[in-house]
Motif scaffolding. Structure first.
Motif, PDB file in Angstrom:
ATOM      1  N   VAL A 130      -1.408   2.807  12.948  1.00 37.98           N
ATOM      2  CA  VAL A 130      -2.465   1.668  12.747  1.00 37.98           C
ATOM      3  C   VAL A 130      -3.696   2.526  13.024  1.00 37.98           C
ATOM      4  CG1 VAL A 130      -3.313  -0.729  13.382  1.00 37.98           C
ATOM      5  CG2 VAL A 130      -1.056  -0.244  12.509  1.00 37.98           C
ATOM      6  N   LEU A 131      -3.834   2.904  14.288  1.00 39.20           N
ATOM      7  CA  LEU A 131      -5.059   3.442  14.585  1.00 39.20           C
ATOM      8  C   LEU A 131      -5.772   4.398  13.848  1.00 39.20           C
ATOM      9  CD1 LEU A 131      -4.888   3.856  18.633  1.00 39.20           C
ATOM     10  CD2 LEU A 131      -6.314   2.369  17.502  1.00 39.20           C
ATOM     11  N   LEU A 132      -4.835   5.331  13.310  1.00 37.49           N
ATOM     12  CA  LEU A 132      -5.071   6.593  12.387  1.00 37.49           C
ATOM     13  C   LEU A 132      -5.015   6.039  10.999  1.00 37.49           C
ATOM     14  CD1 LEU A 132      -3.011   9.022  14.337  1.00 37.49           C
ATOM     15  CD2 LEU A 132      -5.522   8.819  14.507  1.00 37.49           C
ATOM     16  N   LEU A 133      -4.919   4.878  10.751  1.00 38.66           N
ATOM     17  CA  LEU A 133      -5.045   4.594   9.070  1.00 38.66           C
ATOM     18  C   LEU A 133      -6.464   4.907   8.824  1.00 38.66           C
ATOM     19  CD1 LEU A 133      -3.289   0.962   8.780  1.00 38.66           C
ATOM     20  CD2 LEU A 133      -2.572   3.206   7.898  1.00 38.66           C
ATOM     21  N   PRO A 134      -6.666   5.310   7.634  1.00 34.14           N
ATOM     22  CA  PRO A 134      -8.157   5.663   7.103  1.00 34.14           C
ATOM     23  C   PRO A 134      -8.939   4.508   7.030  1.00 34.14           C
ATOM     24  CG  PRO A 134      -6.449   6.865   5.749  1.00 34.14           C
ATOM     25  CD  PRO A 134      -5.541   5.954   7.045  1.00 34.14           C
ATOM     26  N   GLU A 320      -3.298  -4.859   5.237  1.00 32.21           N
ATOM     27  CA  GLU A 320      -2.925  -3.239   5.455  1.00 32.21           C
ATOM     28  C   GLU A 320      -2.234  -2.858   7.007  1.00 32.21           C
ATOM     29  OE1 GLU A 320      -6.972  -1.471   5.699  1.00 32.21           O
ATOM     30  OE2 GLU A 320      -7.642  -2.612   3.685  1.00 32.21           O
ATOM     31  N   VAL A 321      -2.536  -3.598   7.852  1.00 33.12           N
ATOM     32  CA  VAL A 321      -2.034  -3.397   9.282  1.00 33.12           C
ATOM     33  C   VAL A 321      -0.624  -4.207   9.053  1.00 33.12           C
ATOM     34  CG1 VAL A 321      -2.150  -4.246  11.545  1.00 33.12           C
ATOM     35  CG2 VAL A 321      -4.302  -3.681  10.277  1.00 33.12           C
ATOM     36  N   LEU A 322      -0.558  -5.267   8.494  1.00 34.17           N
ATOM     37  CA  LEU A 322       0.595  -6.044   8.500  1.00 34.17           C
ATOM     38  C   LEU A 322       1.871  -5.183   7.744  1.00 34.17           C
ATOM     39  CD1 LEU A 322      -0.297  -9.773   8.268  1.00 34.17           C
ATOM     40  CD2 LEU A 322       1.151  -8.758  10.126  1.00 34.17           C
ATOM     41  N   THR A 323       1.437  -4.511   6.654  1.00 32.24           N
ATOM     42  CA  THR A 323       2.261  -3.712   5.957  1.00 32.24           C
ATOM     43  C   THR A 323       2.963  -2.682   6.739  1.00 32.24           C
ATOM     44  OG1 THR A 323       0.749  -2.234   5.015  1.00 32.24           O
ATOM     45  CG2 THR A 323       1.244  -4.127   3.567  1.00 32.24           C
ATOM     46  N   VAL A 324       2.168  -2.093   7.688  1.00 29.19           N
ATOM     47  CA  VAL A 324       2.848  -0.973   8.873  1.00 29.19           C
ATOM     48  C   VAL A 324       3.843  -1.804   9.601  1.00 29.19           C
ATOM     49  CG1 VAL A 324       2.127   0.361  10.590  1.00 29.19           C
ATOM     50  CG2 VAL A 324       0.641   0.212   8.700  1.00 29.19           C
ATOM     51  N   TRP A 335       9.001   1.359   3.530  1.00 27.08           N
ATOM     52  CA  TRP A 335       8.320   2.373   4.147  1.00 27.08           C
ATOM     53  C   TRP A 335       7.215   2.919   3.384  1.00 27.08           C
ATOM     54  CZ3 TRP A 335       7.969   6.831   1.244  1.00 27.08           C
ATOM     55  CH2 TRP A 335       8.752   6.985   0.259  1.00 27.08           C
ATOM     56  N   TYR A 336       7.182   2.798   2.076  1.00 34.26           N
ATOM     57  CA  TYR A 336       6.176   3.399   1.087  1.00 34.26           C
ATOM     58  C   TYR A 336       4.999   2.252   1.068  1.00 34.26           C
ATOM     59  CZ  TYR A 336       8.421   0.379  -2.218  1.00 34.26           C
ATOM     60  OH  TYR A 336       9.191  -0.562  -2.695  1.00 34.26           O
ATOM     61  N   VAL A 337       4.922   1.195   1.411  1.00 42.17           N
ATOM     62  CA  VAL A 337       4.245   0.098   0.885  1.00 42.17           C
ATOM     63  C   VAL A 337       2.810   0.446   1.632  1.00 42.17           C
ATOM     64  CG1 VAL A 337       3.380  -2.428   1.145  1.00 42.17           C
ATOM     65  CG2 VAL A 337       5.844  -1.670   0.424  1.00 42.17           C
ATOM     66  N   PRO A 338       2.706   0.807   3.031  1.00 44.93           N
ATOM     67  CA  PRO A 338       1.327   1.085   3.468  1.00 44.93           C
ATOM     68  C   PRO A 338       0.719   2.182   2.796  1.00 44.93           C
ATOM     69  CG  PRO A 338       3.206   0.729   5.178  1.00 44.93           C
ATOM     70  CD  PRO A 338       3.820   0.682   3.886  1.00 44.93           C
ATOM     71  N   VAL A 339       1.522   3.288   2.236  1.00 48.35           N
ATOM     72  CA  VAL A 339       1.077   4.288   1.589  1.00 48.35           C
ATOM     73  C   VAL A 339       0.250   3.836   0.352  1.00 48.35           C
ATOM     74  CG1 VAL A 339       1.555   6.439   0.475  1.00 48.35           C
ATOM     75  CG2 VAL A 339       2.795   5.986   2.488  1.00 48.35           C
ATOM     76  N   LEU A 340       0.967   3.077  -0.415  1.00 49.79           N
ATOM     77  CA  LEU A 340       0.421   2.393  -1.678  1.00 49.79           C
ATOM     78  C   LEU A 340      -0.829   1.442  -1.257  1.00 49.79           C
ATOM     79  CD1 LEU A 340       3.510   0.792  -3.631  1.00 49.79           C
ATOM     80  CD2 LEU A 340       1.908   3.008  -4.381  1.00 49.79           C
ATOM     81  N   VAL A 341      -0.853   0.712  -0.234  1.00 51.19           N
ATOM     82  CA  VAL A 341      -1.992  -0.119   0.076  1.00 51.19           C
ATOM     83  C   VAL A 341      -3.087   0.707   0.594  1.00 51.19           C
ATOM     84  CG1 VAL A 341      -3.098  -1.824   1.715  1.00 51.19           C
ATOM     85  CG2 VAL A 341      -0.780  -1.860   0.821  1.00 51.19           C
ATOM     86  N   GLN A 342      -3.064   1.877   1.310  1.00 56.20           N
ATOM     87  CA  GLN A 342      -4.113   2.865   1.476  1.00 56.20           C
ATOM     88  C   GLN A 342      -4.732   3.550   0.379  1.00 56.20           C
ATOM     89  OE1 GLN A 342      -5.707   3.660   4.844  1.00 56.20           O
ATOM     90  NE2 GLN A 342      -4.551   1.477   4.968  1.00 56.20           N
ATOM     91  N   GLY A 343      -3.871   3.678  -0.568  1.00 62.62           N
ATOM     92  CA  GLY A 343      -4.202   4.665  -1.776  1.00 62.62           C
ATOM     93  C   GLY A 343      -5.124   3.511  -2.650  1.00 62.62           C
ATOM     94  N   ALA A 344      -4.674   2.414  -2.359  1.00 61.25           N
ATOM     95  CA  ALA A 344      -5.535   1.163  -3.365  1.00 61.25           C
ATOM     96  C   ALA A 344      -6.812   0.821  -2.765  1.00 61.25           C
ATOM     97  CB  ALA A 344      -4.507   0.160  -3.532  1.00 61.25           C
ATOM     98  N   ALA A 409      -6.278  -1.203  -8.595  1.00 59.17           N
ATOM     99  CA  ALA A 409      -5.555  -2.395  -8.552  1.00 59.17           C
ATOM    100  C   ALA A 409      -4.010  -2.379  -8.893  1.00 59.17           C
ATOM    101  CB  ALA A 409      -6.279  -3.345  -9.580  1.00 59.17           C
ATOM    102  N   ALA A 410      -3.739  -1.391  -9.700  1.00 62.16           N
ATOM    103  CA  ALA A 410      -2.404  -1.327 -10.238  1.00 62.16           C
ATOM    104  C   ALA A 410      -1.482  -0.709  -8.988  1.00 62.16           C
ATOM    105  CB  ALA A 410      -2.313  -0.079 -11.358  1.00 62.16           C
ATOM    106  N   LEU A 411      -2.112   0.003  -8.031  1.00 58.02           N
ATOM    107  CA  LEU A 411      -1.394   0.376  -6.742  1.00 58.02           C
ATOM    108  C   LEU A 411      -1.146  -0.760  -5.975  1.00 58.02           C
ATOM    109  CD1 LEU A 411      -3.255   3.914  -5.940  1.00 58.02           C
ATOM    110  CD2 LEU A 411      -0.891   3.533  -6.982  1.00 58.02           C
ATOM    111  N   MET A 412      -2.231  -1.525  -5.769  1.00 58.15           N
ATOM    112  CA  MET A 412      -2.081  -2.770  -5.308  1.00 58.15           C
ATOM    113  C   MET A 412      -1.038  -3.667  -5.571  1.00 58.15           C
ATOM    114  SD  MET A 412      -2.909  -4.118  -2.298  1.00 58.15           S
ATOM    115  CE  MET A 412      -4.545  -3.182  -1.621  1.00 58.15           C
ATOM    116  N   ALA A 413      -0.994  -3.924  -7.063  1.00 58.19           N
ATOM    117  CA  ALA A 413      -0.193  -4.731  -7.701  1.00 58.19           C
ATOM    118  C   ALA A 413       1.319  -4.190  -7.157  1.00 58.19           C
ATOM    119  CB  ALA A 413      -0.278  -4.698  -9.139  1.00 58.19           C
ATOM    120  N   LEU A 414       1.573  -2.884  -7.280  1.00 63.77           N
ATOM    121  CA  LEU A 414       2.954  -2.442  -6.878  1.00 63.77           C
ATOM    122  C   LEU A 414       3.283  -2.737  -5.391  1.00 63.77           C
ATOM    123  CD1 LEU A 414       2.825   1.165  -8.577  1.00 63.77           C
ATOM    124  CD2 LEU A 414       4.277  -0.702  -9.235  1.00 63.77           C
ATOM    125  N   ALA A 415       2.258  -2.767  -4.396  1.00 61.07           N
ATOM    126  CA  ALA A 415       2.314  -2.969  -3.166  1.00 61.07           C
ATOM    127  C   ALA A 415       2.777  -4.399  -3.030  1.00 61.07           C
ATOM    128  CB  ALA A 415       1.412  -2.676  -2.427  1.00 61.07           C
TER     129      ALA A 415
END
Length: 430
Positions: A130-134, A320-324, A335-344, A409-415
């Motif tokens: 969480v501290l290192l999330l972009p 973003e934090v809660l997905t972690v 496991w992949y959802v925080p990656v999708l959210v950061q990418g979005a 938005a498509a990435l966020m929709a997947l998340a």
């Protein structure tokens, strides 16, 4: 045999000491990385936060709170007022406040994950992630925003809910709401908990009581009560665009869609969806446990800003934090959802932090809050956050949907779909 008994505790102490040492070093690196970003002055800082600080400093510190000069609620202004009485430079001070709450946020992430996985490496790793999330790092240290404050208190509220300490949980939710209206994104969780008798109804009034209690210093300074009570109403009406760079469902709407018609429909649909999900959980009478509570909080924090109109990119911060946290509770599924959210979200952050400064059609634009040559900076309508680009033609806005934002938005929709499906499967088990 006695020698073996002595060796095991000694080994455990060494492992614990090594773990703490590595954790402290990693936290120091995360903080140091933030310090290197302190020199950047974002447009929001120049046009809003610095201006508020200067107004407070020029009008007697806390006494300035009797005036209406900001669209933030007064608890954050208290922190700025306190900062004016220190020798800390304003830019560094603003960011130090936010970075301090980054650490509080990471602490509550650690404690929530430790409830699920006590001991071992996962709780400290979750806190460090969480501290290192972009988005978390740049929000405080590069942008100078205060989203870590309400998010830290929201995570504290969730932690005390999981500990079955409802009164203290509501105090923390009240603190979160006092700093930012976006804390309401997880309030559907409180409704479910109250309906399922995990949380007593009589504890819920503590939330608004804390908000009102934090208004008292401003009232004593001379601020009108109406001004204090209407601040969030004013915020909600500051912007009319369907999406303010948020990777939300409104990126899929055509450019030029009638926002005046769609916005109230979007609010109504969001309310109906949330109430439908609450009813589904309550009527199913599923047994509540920490994993399901974390899932409900995550669904709420990511779904509401995805469906609501006029959301900024930062409004996904709590999600973003809660997905972690949710990924630590159910790693095989999420496991992949925080990656999708950061990418979005993170590309949208970069778009705000380093704007091109051009109006529509490649014509130079003027960013509100930034004075044109020989001119005076103009605050955005309603005192809102901006920046909005003007000067590129009538009705020009940087908020029209683009292909790039539709991809985000498509990435966020997947998340969102992933978290919803996981929650549905989890509650079906009972």
């Amino acid at each position: 045999m006695s020698a073996d008994i002595e060796v095991v505790p000694s080994t455990n102490r060494k492992n614990a000491f090594r773990r703490r040492g590595l954790l402290a070093a990693a936290v120091a690196v995360a903080v140091l990385a933030r310090v290197f970003m302190f020199d950047h002055q974002s447009l929001d800082y120049i046009a809003f936060i610095k201006r508020w600080y200067d107004f407070i400093a020029a009008n007697g510190g806390f006494g300035a709170l009797k005036h209406s000069f900001s669209d933030y609620n007064v608890p954050y202004l208290y922190l700025l007022a306190a900062l004016t009485h220190t020798p800390i430079p304003v830019l560094a001070g603003v960011k130090i406040i936010s970075v301090a709450f980054d650490l509080v946020l990471a602490f509550f992430v650690y404690r929530i994950v430790a409830l699920r996985r006590p001991g071992g490496w996962l709780p400290p790793v979750a806190a460090l992630v969480v501290l290192l999330l972009p988005t978390v790092a740049t929000n405080s240290a590069l942008w100078g925003q205060a989203d870590a404050i309400y998010a830290a208190f929201s995570l504290g509220g969730i932690y005390f809910v999981l500990r079955r300490r409802p009164w203290l949980a509501c105090v923390f939710f009240g603190l979160a709401l006092a700093f930012k209206l976006q804390a309401v994104f997880v309030f559907p969780l409180l409704l479910v908990l109250a309906l399922r008798k995990w949380l007593p109804w009589r504890a819920l009034p503590v939330v608004p009581a804390v908000v009102l209690l934090l208004d008292v210093p401003a009232l004593l300074a001379g601020a009108p009560l109406k001004q204090l009570l209407s601040i969030y109403v004013q915020q909600a009406g500051s912007y009319q665009a369907l999406s303010l760079r948020a990777p939300s469902i409104y990126q899929f709407f055509p450019a030029g869609a009638d926002a005046a018609v769609i916005r109230p429909i979007g609010v109504a649909v969001t309310g109906l969806v949330v109430l439908g999900l609450v009813a589904a959980v309550v009527l199913r009478r599923a047994t509540l446990n920490p994993a399901r509570i974390v899932l409900m909080a995550t669904v709420s924090a990511i779904l509401v800003p995805f469906l609501l109109p006029s959301m900024h990119e930062r409004y996904f911060y709590l999600g973003e934090v809660l997905t972690v946290v949710a990924a630590c509770y159910l790693p095989r599924r999420l496991w992949y959802v925080p990656v999708l959210v950061q990418g979005a979200v993170f590309p949208a952050y970069l778009d705000v932090l380093f704007p091109k400064g051009m109006g529509k059609g490649g014509q130079p634009g003027m960013i509100i809050g930034q004075a044109p040559p020989g001119g005076v900076a103009t605050p955005p309508p309603g005192g809102g956050r901006g920046p909005v680009i003007m000067g590129g033609g009538p009705g020009t806005s940087m908020y029209e949907p683009t292909l790039e934002y539709r991809i985000l938005a498509a990435l966020m929709a997947l998340a969102v779909i992933s978290v919803l499906c996981t929650a549905w499967r989890e509650f079906r088990r009972s």
